[in-house]
Structure formats: C-alpha cells, structure tokens
Design an enzyme around this catalytic site. Structure first.
Site, PDB file in Angstrom:
ATOM      1  N   ASP A  30       5.546   8.230   6.362  1.00 23.84           N
ATOM      2  CA  ASP A  30       5.688   8.289   4.905  1.00 23.84           C
ATOM      3  C   ASP A  30       6.514   9.505   4.501  1.00 23.84           C
ATOM      4  OD1 ASP A  30       5.331   7.570   2.265  1.00 23.84           O
ATOM      5  OD2 ASP A  30       3.412   8.597   2.074  1.00 23.84           O
ATOM      6  N   SER A  75       6.982   6.278  -3.186  1.00 24.87           N
ATOM      7  CA  SER A  75       6.527   5.378  -2.126  1.00 24.87           C
ATOM      8  C   SER A  75       6.520   3.915  -2.557  1.00 24.87           C
ATOM      9  CB  SER A  75       5.125   5.784  -1.658  1.00 24.87           C
ATOM     10  OG  SER A  75       5.169   7.004  -0.953  1.00 24.87           O
ATOM     11  N   THR A 128       2.575   2.582  -0.158  1.00 22.71           N
ATOM     12  CA  THR A 128       3.280   2.050   1.017  1.00 22.71           C
ATOM     13  C   THR A 128       2.619   0.785   1.553  1.00 22.71           C
ATOM     14  OG1 THR A 128       4.113   4.241   1.609  1.00 22.71           O
ATOM     15  CG2 THR A 128       4.161   2.551   3.318  1.00 22.71           C
TER      16      THR A 128
END
Length: 254
Positions: A30, A75, A128
């Site tokens: 991430d 994200s 995500t």
C-alpha cells in the site's frame, strides 16, 4: 520468521514459463513506490543475502494509479485503477468519475469459475481491499462496503475489523456478528477448509507480518480448484509508516 531461501531457488521459480497461468496472485504494498523498493534494497533489515526477491524477477513494468481528480491519489482511486484499469476520483471505489460501476478483476475471475481471495493486514473495509470487491461512491461508507463485500462472498476474506474506527451509528448498523453467521464466516482462522472466513491479523509492524504469510499459505488451500483462483494480498506497512513517518517501518514493509 525469516525464510531460508537461496538466490538459485528464487531464480528457478521466477524464470519458469507458462503458456496459460492458472492462478493469479496480486501482491500490493500500500502506497509503495520505486523509492520504497530502492531504499529497502539498500538498507532493509529483512532482506535475504541476495537482496530483495522482487529484484530478481526478470520481467517488470510500471503502472500508473493516479487520481482523476487530485494531484495526489488515495487508496480508493489507486485501488480502483489496479482492480479495474480505470482512473477515478479520490474516495470512489469500483466506479468511474461519473459513478458508473466498473467490472473489477474479482468479478471477472468469478465469471470464469475461479475462486477469489482478498487478504490485508489493514482494515477489512479499507479502500484497497474494497476496490476489489465493491462499487461505492464513498470509501468511508464502511457499513455499506462491508455488506457489499460479504454479498460478493470471496472464498477467502481476511483483515482487521476495527470497531473503534466507526461512529456509534455505523457500529449499530455494522452488526458484524449476525452477518458472519448468516454466511458461515467465522471470527478466527477457520480449520474447516470448506468455508470462507474472516481472520483477524495483529496489523502492521516494523517487521514482515508472519500472520500475513500464514494466512496467504492457508488461502492457497482454501482457493485450490480446477479453474484456478485470483488472490489479492495487501501489506499496509509501507503506507502506514509513510504517513508516520517512520523510515525503518517503510523499508521493512517492502
């Protein structure tokens, strides 16, 4: 802990050629960029003797995950770009900038009879993993995201359920226990490999997460089938420690 593996073993694995891959595994760091990789390769404490495994992969490329609305992506937009191939507005999941739903890779895999696994060491409703399961205009609509994700029903769905991040109203609507029971999810890593489950990870740390590795290995057993599977595994440390900032945490999360 540290896996004892040699450069020759890694090279033998990554140099294999397949006419048609059966399984697809997507590993996401991430918020991770080339800068994180370069820094970890030089200074990371958890590297193997030969450096980073990913530096031995012969075929590489770059993908842009920029936002359609902001100079700096988030994200949700980045995850949607990875899951669907389309750039979108920050905060939006699985939709384009006009809020039209986009088909994601999990849905494509399911249509082809493949099993689907989603694993993260961050929140189960984080942007995500959500980008690979749902379609929502707001990444903070946690209750709706969780409901939609469970309705899709990935065969493996692992992450952290952090009730303290939700408002009282959202906690009431979340009602996680009953939803898990309705679809045979359990609150711990299941020993019954015939059922999907949600497991709790302890979360990111300055070291590589053993639990993330263990859950991934278990996922291989749960997802095994003749049509193959799609598995997304997210490690959130690079992002968490990037925000801190904690350079040691970033390097060791790569």
């Amino acid at each position: 802990g540290r896996v004892e593996i040699t450069a020759d073993r890694v090279d033998a694995i990554v140099s294999q050629e397949f006419e048609s891959p059966k399984n697809v595994i997507l590993l996401i760091g991430d918020g991770m960029g080339i800068n994180d990789i370069a820094l970890s390769a030089q200074y990371g404490q958890n590297n193997y003797d030969f450096g980073l495994v990913l530096d031995r992969i012969p075929h590489r490329g770059l993908a842009t995950t920029k936002s359609a609305s902001h100079k700096v992506t988030d994200s949700a937009a980045a995850g949607t770009a990875l899951a669907t191939g389309v750039k979108t507005t920050n905060g939006v999941l699985g939709m384009d900038r006009t809020y039209k739903e986009l088909k994601n890779i999990s849905e494509i895999a399911r249509e082809q009879g493949m099993k689907v696994g989603i694993i993260t060491d961050d929140s189960i409703t984080g942007a995500t993993p959500a980008a690979f399961l749902v379609h929502n205009e707001n990444r903070k609509s946690y209750d709706e995201i969780f409901t939609s994700a469970l309705e899709f029903g990935p065969e493996v769905y692992i992450g952290k359920v952090e009730f303290d991040r939700y408002t009282e109203a959202e906690k009431k609507g979340f009602n996680a226990a009953s939803r898990f029971q309705q679809i045979d999810y359990t609150f711990s890593i299941s020993k019954d490999l015939t059922k999907p489950f949600v497991g709790f990870n302890s979360g990111y740390s300055t070291n590589v997460s053993n639990e993330l590795s263990q859950c991934t290995q278990l996922a291989f057993q749960l997802l095994d089938n003749e049509n193959g599977f799609f598995l997304m595994v997210e490690s959130c440390g690079t992002d968490k420690y990037g925000h801190s900032p904690n350079i040691t945490g970033q390097m060791n999360s790569v």
